[in-house]
Design a protein around this motif. Structure first.
Motif, PDB file in Angstrom:
ATOM      1  N   ALA A 159       0.828  -1.206   0.000  1.00  0.00           N
ATOM      2  CA  ALA A 159       0.000   0.000   0.000  1.00  0.00           C
ATOM      3  C   ALA A 159       0.862   1.254   0.000  1.00  0.00           C
ATOM      4  CB  ALA A 159      -0.922  -0.004   1.208  1.00  0.00           C
ATOM      5  N   LEU A 160       1.962   1.223   0.726  1.00  0.00           N
ATOM      6  CA  LEU A 160       2.871   2.370   0.759  1.00  0.00           C
ATOM      7  C   LEU A 160       3.498   2.615  -0.611  1.00  0.00           C
ATOM      8  CD1 LEU A 160       3.693   4.196   3.126  1.00  0.00           C
ATOM      9  CD2 LEU A 160       5.761   2.841   3.310  1.00  0.00           C
ATOM     10  N   ILE A 161       3.913   1.556  -1.273  1.00  0.00           N
ATOM     11  CA  ILE A 161       4.517   1.687  -2.605  1.00  0.00           C
ATOM     12  C   ILE A 161       3.498   2.227  -3.603  1.00  0.00           C
ATOM     13  CG2 ILE A 161       5.433   0.356  -4.548  1.00  0.00           C
ATOM     14  CD1 ILE A 161       6.842  -1.415  -2.443  1.00  0.00           C
ATOM     15  N   ILE A 162       2.278   1.709  -3.556  1.00  0.00           N
ATOM     16  CA  ILE A 162       1.232   2.188  -4.460  1.00  0.00           C
ATOM     17  C   ILE A 162       0.918   3.659  -4.195  1.00  0.00           C
ATOM     18  CG2 ILE A 162      -1.220   1.941  -5.034  1.00  0.00           C
ATOM     19  CD1 ILE A 162      -0.820  -1.089  -4.640  1.00  0.00           C
ATOM     20  N   ALA A 163       0.890   4.062  -2.929  1.00  0.00           N
ATOM     21  CA  ALA A 163       0.625   5.466  -2.591  1.00  0.00           C
ATOM     22  C   ALA A 163       1.719   6.374  -3.132  1.00  0.00           C
ATOM     23  CB  ALA A 163       0.494   5.616  -1.083  1.00  0.00           C
ATOM     24  N   VAL A 164       2.965   5.958  -3.024  1.00  0.00           N
ATOM     25  CA  VAL A 164       4.077   6.773  -3.539  1.00  0.00           C
ATOM     26  C   VAL A 164       4.009   6.861  -5.061  1.00  0.00           C
ATOM     27  CG1 VAL A 164       6.587   6.834  -3.807  1.00  0.00           C
ATOM     28  CG2 VAL A 164       5.590   6.372  -1.572  1.00  0.00           C
ATOM     29  N   ILE A 165       3.681   5.755  -5.725  1.00  0.00           N
ATOM     30  CA  ILE A 165       3.569   5.779  -7.185  1.00  0.00           C
ATOM     31  C   ILE A 165       2.469   6.736  -7.621  1.00  0.00           C
ATOM     32  CG2 ILE A 165       2.848   4.387  -9.179  1.00  0.00           C
ATOM     33  CD1 ILE A 165       4.354   2.042  -7.886  1.00  0.00           C
ATOM     34  N   PHE A 166       1.311   6.675  -6.954  1.00  0.00           N
ATOM     35  CA  PHE A 166       0.225   7.584  -7.309  1.00  0.00           C
ATOM     36  C   PHE A 166       0.575   9.036  -6.995  1.00  0.00           C
ATOM     37  CE2 PHE A 166      -2.951   3.967  -7.171  1.00  0.00           C
ATOM     38  CZ  PHE A 166      -3.124   3.965  -8.550  1.00  0.00           C
ATOM     39  N   LEU A 167       1.326   9.266  -5.942  1.00  0.00           N
ATOM     40  CA  LEU A 167       1.761  10.628  -5.621  1.00  0.00           C
ATOM     41  C   LEU A 167       2.660  11.174  -6.717  1.00  0.00           C
ATOM     42  CD1 LEU A 167       1.932  12.943  -3.502  1.00  0.00           C
ATOM     43  CD2 LEU A 167       4.006  11.825  -2.687  1.00  0.00           C
ATOM     44  N   VAL A 168       3.612  10.376  -7.164  1.00  0.00           N
ATOM     45  CA  VAL A 168       4.517  10.807  -8.232  1.00  0.00           C
ATOM     46  C   VAL A 168       3.745  11.027  -9.524  1.00  0.00           C
ATOM     47  CG1 VAL A 168       6.451  10.064  -9.671  1.00  0.00           C
ATOM     48  CG2 VAL A 168       6.554   9.760  -7.199  1.00  0.00           C
ATOM     49  N   LEU A 169       2.848  10.113  -9.861  1.00  0.00           N
ATOM     50  CA  LEU A 169       2.048  10.284 -11.073  1.00  0.00           C
ATOM     51  C   LEU A 169       1.167  11.526 -10.987  1.00  0.00           C
ATOM     52  CD1 LEU A 169       0.945   6.628 -11.846  1.00  0.00           C
ATOM     53  CD2 LEU A 169       2.555   8.024 -13.122  1.00  0.00           C
ATOM     54  N   LEU A 200       1.753  14.280  -9.231  1.00  0.00           N
ATOM     55  CA  LEU A 200       2.579  15.487  -9.338  1.00  0.00           C
ATOM     56  C   LEU A 200       3.045  15.725 -10.767  1.00  0.00           C
ATOM     57  CD1 LEU A 200       4.724  15.226  -6.086  1.00  0.00           C
ATOM     58  CD2 LEU A 200       2.838  16.786  -6.551  1.00  0.00           C
ATOM     59  N   THR A 201       3.387  14.678 -11.487  1.00  0.00           N
ATOM     60  CA  THR A 201       3.835  14.856 -12.865  1.00  0.00           C
ATOM     61  C   THR A 201       2.665  15.243 -13.769  1.00  0.00           C
ATOM     62  OG1 THR A 201       3.621  12.494 -13.312  1.00  0.00           O
ATOM     63  CG2 THR A 201       5.791  13.303 -12.659  1.00  0.00           C
ATOM     64  N   ALA A 202       1.470  14.755 -13.490  1.00  0.00           N
ATOM     65  CA  ALA A 202       0.301  15.122 -14.303  1.00  0.00           C
ATOM     66  C   ALA A 202      -0.066  16.582 -14.079  1.00  0.00           C
ATOM     67  CB  ALA A 202      -0.882  14.221 -13.957  1.00  0.00           C
ATOM     68  N   VAL A 203       0.055  17.058 -12.854  1.00  0.00           N
ATOM     69  CA  VAL A 203      -0.264  18.468 -12.573  1.00  0.00           C
ATOM     70  C   VAL A 203       0.707  19.390 -13.301  1.00  0.00           C
ATOM     71  CG1 VAL A 203      -0.250  20.195 -10.742  1.00  0.00           C
ATOM     72  CG2 VAL A 203      -1.417  18.035 -10.395  1.00  0.00           C
ATOM     73  N   ARG A 204       1.963  18.996 -13.342  1.00  0.00           N
ATOM     74  CA  ARG A 204       2.961  19.832 -14.025  1.00  0.00           C
ATOM     75  C   ARG A 204       2.711  19.880 -15.523  1.00  0.00           C
ATOM     76  NH1 ARG A 204       8.270  17.714 -10.856  1.00  0.00           N
ATOM     77  NH2 ARG A 204       7.820  18.782  -8.905  1.00  0.00           N
ATOM     78  N   LYS A 205       2.240  18.791 -16.112  1.00  0.00           N
ATOM     79  CA  LYS A 205       1.982  18.776 -17.554  1.00  0.00           C
ATOM     80  C   LYS A 205       0.697  19.500 -17.901  1.00  0.00           C
ATOM     81  CE  LYS A 205       4.597  14.673 -18.422  1.00  0.00           C
ATOM     82  NZ  LYS A 205       5.167  14.183 -19.623  1.00  0.00           N
ATOM     83  N   ILE A 206      -0.274  19.518 -17.002  1.00  0.00           N
ATOM     84  CA  ILE A 206      -1.544  20.171 -17.272  1.00  0.00           C
ATOM     85  C   ILE A 206      -1.423  21.691 -17.151  1.00  0.00           C
ATOM     86  CG2 ILE A 206      -3.904  20.499 -16.420  1.00  0.00           C
ATOM     87  CD1 ILE A 206      -3.906  17.517 -15.725  1.00  0.00           C
ATOM     88  N   THR A 207      -0.711  22.160 -16.131  1.00  0.00           N
ATOM     89  CA  THR A 207      -0.630  23.620 -15.917  1.00  0.00           C
ATOM     90  C   THR A 207       0.509  24.256 -16.629  1.00  0.00           C
ATOM     91  OG1 THR A 207       0.676  23.282 -13.922  1.00  0.00           O
ATOM     92  CG2 THR A 207      -1.700  23.517 -13.660  1.00  0.00           C
TER      93      THR A 207
END
Length: 57
Positions: free
Chosen positions: A38-48, A50-57
């Motif tokens: 669960a911790l690994i999945i949470a970190v992966i979703f956090l990184v994804l 953050l990268t999606a927000v940077r590409k959208i804005t």
């Protein structure tokens, strides 16, 4: 997934208190694996996220 990790951890505590050492160890092992997954999945979703927000804005 965290819910199941907590359930297995509580089961391990109860089984350990009742003297079922083997089952308590197995339950704690499952709880650790679920928590780490669960911790690994949470970190992966956090990184994804953050990268999606940077590409959208």
């Amino acid at each position: 997934m965290i819910k199941w990790a907590i359930i297995f951890a509580i089961a391990a505590l109860v089984l350990g208190a009742l003297g079922f050492g083997g089952l308590a160890g197995a339950s704690m092992g499952i709880a650790k694996i679920l928590f780490v997954a669960a911790l690994i999945i949470a970190v992966i979703f956090l990184v994804l996220g953050l990268t999606a927000v940077r590409k959208i804005t």
